[in-house]
Design an enzyme around this catalytic site. Structure first.
Site, PDB file in Angstrom:
ATOM      1  N   ARG A  22      36.031  21.063  -1.228  1.00 39.51           N
ATOM      2  CA  ARG A  22      34.867  21.916  -1.522  1.00 39.51           C
ATOM      3  C   ARG A  22      33.839  21.097  -2.302  1.00 39.51           C
ATOM      4  NH1 ARG A  22      35.200  24.788  -5.731  1.00 39.51           N
ATOM      5  NH2 ARG A  22      37.231  25.702  -5.272  1.00 39.51           N
ATOM      6  N   TYR A  34      11.718  33.794   8.185  1.00 38.96           N
ATOM      7  CA  TYR A  34      12.842  34.261   8.995  1.00 38.96           C
ATOM      8  C   TYR A  34      13.353  35.611   8.437  1.00 38.96           C
ATOM      9  CZ  TYR A  34      17.676  34.619  10.559  1.00 38.96           C
ATOM     10  OH  TYR A  34      18.859  35.090  11.051  1.00 38.96           O
ATOM     11  N   ASP A  51      10.956  25.508   3.655  1.00 40.59           N
ATOM     12  CA  ASP A  51      11.923  25.591   4.751  1.00 40.59           C
ATOM     13  C   ASP A  51      11.300  24.813   5.914  1.00 40.59           C
ATOM     14  OD1 ASP A  51      13.363  26.314   7.007  1.00 40.59           O
ATOM     15  OD2 ASP A  51      13.770  28.349   6.303  1.00 40.59           O
ATOM     16  N   LYS A  88      19.574  24.514  13.866  1.00 39.06           N
ATOM     17  CA  LYS A  88      18.470  24.461  14.817  1.00 39.06           C
ATOM     18  C   LYS A  88      18.268  23.032  15.337  1.00 39.06           C
ATOM     19  CE  LYS A  88      18.023  28.883  14.078  1.00 39.06           C
ATOM     20  NZ  LYS A  88      18.959  29.178  13.040  1.00 39.06           N
TER      21      LYS A  88
HETATM   22  O1  P1T Z   1      21.160  30.930  10.742  1.00 37.62           O
HETATM   23  P1  P1T Z   1      21.230  30.021   9.546  1.00 37.62           P
HETATM   24  O2  P1T Z   1      21.704  28.663   9.850  1.00 37.62           O
HETATM   25  O3  P1T Z   1      21.930  30.666   8.391  1.00 37.62           O
HETATM   26  O4  P1T Z   1      19.692  29.777   9.088  1.00 37.62           O
HETATM   27  C1  P1T Z   1      18.835  30.783   8.644  1.00 37.62           C
HETATM   28  C2  P1T Z   1      17.410  30.397   8.911  1.00 37.62           C
HETATM   29  C3  P1T Z   1      16.660  29.846   7.884  1.00 37.62           C
HETATM   30  N1  P1T Z   1      15.369  29.443   8.079  1.00 37.62           N
HETATM   31  C4  P1T Z   1      14.775  29.561   9.273  1.00 37.62           C
HETATM   32  C5  P1T Z   1      13.359  29.117   9.444  1.00 37.62           C
HETATM   33  C6  P1T Z   1      15.493  30.081  10.360  1.00 37.62           C
HETATM   34  O5  P1T Z   1      14.870  30.159  11.541  1.00 37.62           O
HETATM   35  C7  P1T Z   1      16.835  30.526  10.177  1.00 37.62           C
HETATM   36  C8  P1T Z   1      17.616  31.139  11.291  1.00 37.62           C
HETATM   37  N2  P1T Z   1      16.809  31.642  12.321  1.00 37.62           N
HETATM   38  C9  P1T Z   1      17.249  32.283  13.433  1.00 37.62           C
HETATM   39  C10 P1T Z   1      18.524  32.556  13.710  1.00 37.62           C
HETATM   40  C11 P1T Z   1      16.181  32.685  14.375  1.00 37.62           C
HETATM   41  O6  P1T Z   1      16.467  32.994  15.562  1.00 37.62           O
HETATM   42  O7  P1T Z   1      15.015  32.697  13.970  1.00 37.62           O
END
Ligand code: P1T
Length: 380
Positions: A48, A100, A172, A197
């Site tokens: 961890r 998001y 972000d 992503k």
């Molecule tokens: O899904 P995760 O890895 O927990 O990330 C969250 C997140 C944070 N910031 C941005 C700009 C994001 O687009 C996302 C996740 N977004 C999607 C799942 C979506 O379809 O927009």
């Protein structure tokens, strides 16, 4: 001479294995490490806290963002959560109004209960930012380009205003990726990623990351990464590292295809409006040219004919897959109001422009003629 981005994407943090010469970073699938004597070990005591596959990924992402320190997380949301764990009850956070849906939900539905105070404002206006800063403001949170409306925020100006007041700026950078935008160089304090992503790029991992230059911030966040425990497993770290090796060429193709699709949509009679930072019609095209080196792979547009038309169109695409998420090699398409941004109350969605006619496209790296053909047929 400092190595270029493409070279660092492949090599940063990744030394051949000292024991075997294996060129690929091994997947250290272990929870613990044998110690010679209590407290005497090789820098790893429990997974961890540290894991060598994770260390390689953290160094790699830090290098791409041109930051000193990287931290990897089990999801984008757990990376965001770690940042908010630096705050205390009573603190005030200014967040861009277009983020998001999951980020909004965490702030609005979870963290407000802990007496954190939020203002969701239009951060394209620096006057509005100045007006909303209070003595208790600790964090400014923004996405640029934003999800889903692709608004651009002047990172340099925002970070300068925040820094003068001792406020931390978080960007972000999931949509732009470090290939097209480097927020730390523009003055931001922390860069955040959903590695799910573009960084991973193959729609087979959920992950997150943070990068920063300030050692005090790093110490706090590393402590919280371990204390709260939202860490990624070694196999996921390996997959993200592998994905990043091709980030540069993927982003070039994503952006090239996205521009062609944006231009196609802009000339289609059934399309009301197209948003893409690379189009001269984007209200912040000049800012995009100044703060980014390319415009990314996401295009959003408003289809004519309301929810009914949007639904019909989304049921008819064949090469595009109707799915949440973005940034993979395959093209995805979705309806923010019903899918990724359903956690925003309807009034909020309507106020900022996430209407039932809005469609978000994550343009993949397929042959663009096939993609345009698919859109053409579904629109017809
Ligand atoms: O899904 P995760 O890895 O927990 O990330 C969250 C997140 C944070 N910031 C941005 C700009 C994001 O687009 C996302 C996740 N977004 C999607 C799942 C979506 O379809 O927009």
């Amino acid at each position: 001479m400092k190595q270029k981005f493409e070279t660092r994407a492949i090599h940063a943090g990744c030394e051949p294995d000292s024991g075997t010469g294996a060129i690929m970073t091994p997947i250290f699938q272990t929870s613990t490490y044998v110690q010679e004597s209590p407290g005497k070990h090789k820098g790893y005591d429990y997974s961890r806290t540290h894991n060598p596959t994770r260390t390689a990924l953290e160094k790699n992402i830090a290098s791409l963002e041109e930051g000193k320190y990287g931290l990897a997380f089990s999801s984008g949301m757990s990376a965001i959560t770690a940042i908010t764990h630096m705050l205390s009850a009573g603190d005030h956070i200014i967040c861009s109004d277009d983020v998001y849906g999951g980020t909004f939900r965490l702030f609005d539905k979870v963290l407000k209960k802990f007496n954190l105070e939020f203002d969701f404002i239009d951060l394209t206006s620096l006057q509005s930012l100045e007006r909303h800063i209070k003595n208790t403001t600790k964090l400014v949170w923004l996405e640029s380009p934003s999800n889903p409306l692709l608004k651009l925020i002047d990172i340099e100006a925002t970070a300068r205003i925040a820094k003068n007041r001792g406020i931390v700026t978080v960007v972000d950078n999931t949509f732009a990726t470090p290939f097209f935008q480097k927020p730390l160089k523009l003055g931001a304090d922390i860069v955040m990623h959903s590695t799910t992503k573009y960084l991973n790029g193959h729609s087979d991992v959920i992950g997150g990351a943070l990068v920063m230059n300030d050692q005090e911030l790093y110490n706090k966040l590393q402590f919280l990464q371990n204390a709260a425990g939202g860490v990624p497993g070694p196999f996921d770290c390996f997959l993200v590292l592998r994905g990043i090796k091709t980030l540069a060429i993927r982003m070039e193709r994503h952006a090239e295809n996205a521009l062609k699709i944006a231009q196609f949509l802009e000339n289609h009679p059934k399309v009301r409006r197209v948003i893409y930072p690379g189009l001269s019609s984007h209200p912040q095209h000049e800012l995009a040219k100044r703060q980014m080196t390319g415009f990314g792979g996401i295009v959003t547009f408003f289809i004519k004919g309301g929810l009914e038309a949007a639904r019909k169109f989304l049921e008819r695409v064949k090469v595009f897959s109707l799915a949440e998420s973005l940034g993979g090699v395959e093209s995805l398409i979705e309806h923010p109001a019903i899918m990724t941004h359903a956690s925003l109350p309807k009034e909020v969605r309507e106020k900022i422009g996430i209407s039932d006619e809005l469609i978000r496209v994550s343009v993949g790296i397929e042959n663009v003629d096939d993609l345009i053909d698919d859109l053409k047929n579904a629109l017809a």
